[in-house]
Design a protein around this motif. Structure first.
Motif, PDB file in Angstrom:
ATOM      1  N   GLU A 171      -1.502  -1.411   2.696  1.00  0.00           N
ATOM      2  CA  GLU A 171      -2.396  -0.259   2.800  1.00  0.00           C
ATOM      3  C   GLU A 171      -2.810   0.160   1.399  1.00  0.00           C
ATOM      4  O   GLU A 171      -1.974   0.278   0.505  1.00  0.00           O
ATOM      5  CB  GLU A 171      -1.699   0.903   3.496  1.00  0.00           C
ATOM      6  CG  GLU A 171      -2.589   2.102   3.662  1.00  0.00           C
ATOM      7  CD  GLU A 171      -1.901   3.236   4.390  1.00  0.00           C
ATOM      8  OE1 GLU A 171      -2.462   4.342   4.352  1.00  0.00           O
ATOM      9  OE2 GLU A 171      -0.836   3.034   4.974  1.00  0.00           O
ATOM     10  N   LYS A 172      -4.097   0.380   1.209  1.00  0.00           N
ATOM     11  CA  LYS A 172      -4.617   0.860  -0.071  1.00  0.00           C
ATOM     12  C   LYS A 172      -5.046   2.308   0.082  1.00  0.00           C
ATOM     13  O   LYS A 172      -5.726   2.663   1.031  1.00  0.00           O
ATOM     14  CB  LYS A 172      -5.814   0.030  -0.521  1.00  0.00           C
ATOM     15  CG  LYS A 172      -5.472  -1.358  -0.965  1.00  0.00           C
ATOM     16  CD  LYS A 172      -6.703  -2.049  -1.489  1.00  0.00           C
ATOM     17  CE  LYS A 172      -6.386  -3.443  -1.957  1.00  0.00           C
ATOM     18  NZ  LYS A 172      -7.570  -4.125  -2.454  1.00  0.00           N
ATOM     19  N   ARG A 225      -1.411   0.780  -3.883  1.00  0.00           N
ATOM     20  CA  ARG A 225      -1.293  -0.226  -2.830  1.00  0.00           C
ATOM     21  C   ARG A 225       0.148  -0.270  -2.357  1.00  0.00           C
ATOM     22  O   ARG A 225       1.066  -0.471  -3.142  1.00  0.00           O
ATOM     23  CB  ARG A 225      -1.717  -1.595  -3.349  1.00  0.00           C
ATOM     24  CG  ARG A 225      -1.804  -2.631  -2.239  1.00  0.00           C
ATOM     25  CD  ARG A 225      -2.357  -3.895  -2.755  1.00  0.00           C
ATOM     26  NE  ARG A 225      -1.225  -4.694  -3.206  1.00  0.00           N
ATOM     27  CZ  ARG A 225      -1.321  -5.932  -3.633  1.00  0.00           C
ATOM     28  NH1 ARG A 225      -2.494  -6.508  -3.726  1.00  0.00           N
ATOM     29  NH2 ARG A 225      -0.261  -6.598  -3.988  1.00  0.00           N
ATOM     30  N   LYS A 229      -0.677   7.641   7.397  1.00  0.00           N
ATOM     31  CA  LYS A 229      -0.049   6.815   8.430  1.00  0.00           C
ATOM     32  C   LYS A 229       1.450   6.723   8.170  1.00  0.00           C
ATOM     33  O   LYS A 229       1.902   5.847   7.463  1.00  0.00           O
ATOM     34  CB  LYS A 229      -0.667   5.424   8.432  1.00  0.00           C
ATOM     35  CG  LYS A 229      -2.124   5.423   8.787  1.00  0.00           C
ATOM     36  CD  LYS A 229      -2.656   4.015   8.766  1.00  0.00           C
ATOM     37  CE  LYS A 229      -4.117   3.983   9.065  1.00  0.00           C
ATOM     38  NZ  LYS A 229      -4.669   2.648   8.997  1.00  0.00           N
ATOM     39  N   ARG A 238       5.839   3.794   7.619  1.00  0.00           N
ATOM     40  CA  ARG A 238       6.410   4.067   6.300  1.00  0.00           C
ATOM     41  C   ARG A 238       7.845   4.531   6.402  1.00  0.00           C
ATOM     42  O   ARG A 238       8.154   5.675   6.131  1.00  0.00           O
ATOM     43  CB  ARG A 238       5.585   5.137   5.595  1.00  0.00           C
ATOM     44  CG  ARG A 238       4.331   4.592   5.074  1.00  0.00           C
ATOM     45  CD  ARG A 238       3.702   5.583   4.167  1.00  0.00           C
ATOM     46  NE  ARG A 238       2.321   5.245   4.070  1.00  0.00           N
ATOM     47  CZ  ARG A 238       1.371   6.055   3.761  1.00  0.00           C
ATOM     48  NH1 ARG A 238       1.631   7.280   3.480  1.00  0.00           N
ATOM     49  NH2 ARG A 238       0.137   5.652   3.703  1.00  0.00           N
TER      50      ARG A 238
END
Length: 64
Positions: A33-34, A25, A3, A7
């Motif tokens: 988000e992990k 993480r 994703k 970012r």
């Protein structure tokens, strides 16, 4: 990187073990988000790639 829409950095990165896998993480504000990796080396390489792109604001390290 899956994703990439949110970012754009900078964000906090945390690397820690969870069972047999390692978790990276990513936290940017309220977005967390992990990502699961099969070993520490793969997870560390991912964090290094993020650092090269200057996306890491703070790296939180846990003793593993």
């Amino acid at each position: 990187m899956s994703k990439t829409d949110w970012r754009k950095g900078p964000f906090d990165v945390e690397l820690y073990p969870e069972g047999e896998r390692y978790i990276v993480r990513l936290r940017k504000g309220y977005i967390i988000e992990k990502m699961r990796f099969i070993n520490r080396r793969c997870a560390s390489d991912y964090v290094k790639a993020l650092k090269k792109r200057s996306l890491v604001r703070k790296e939180l390290r846990l003793d593993c």
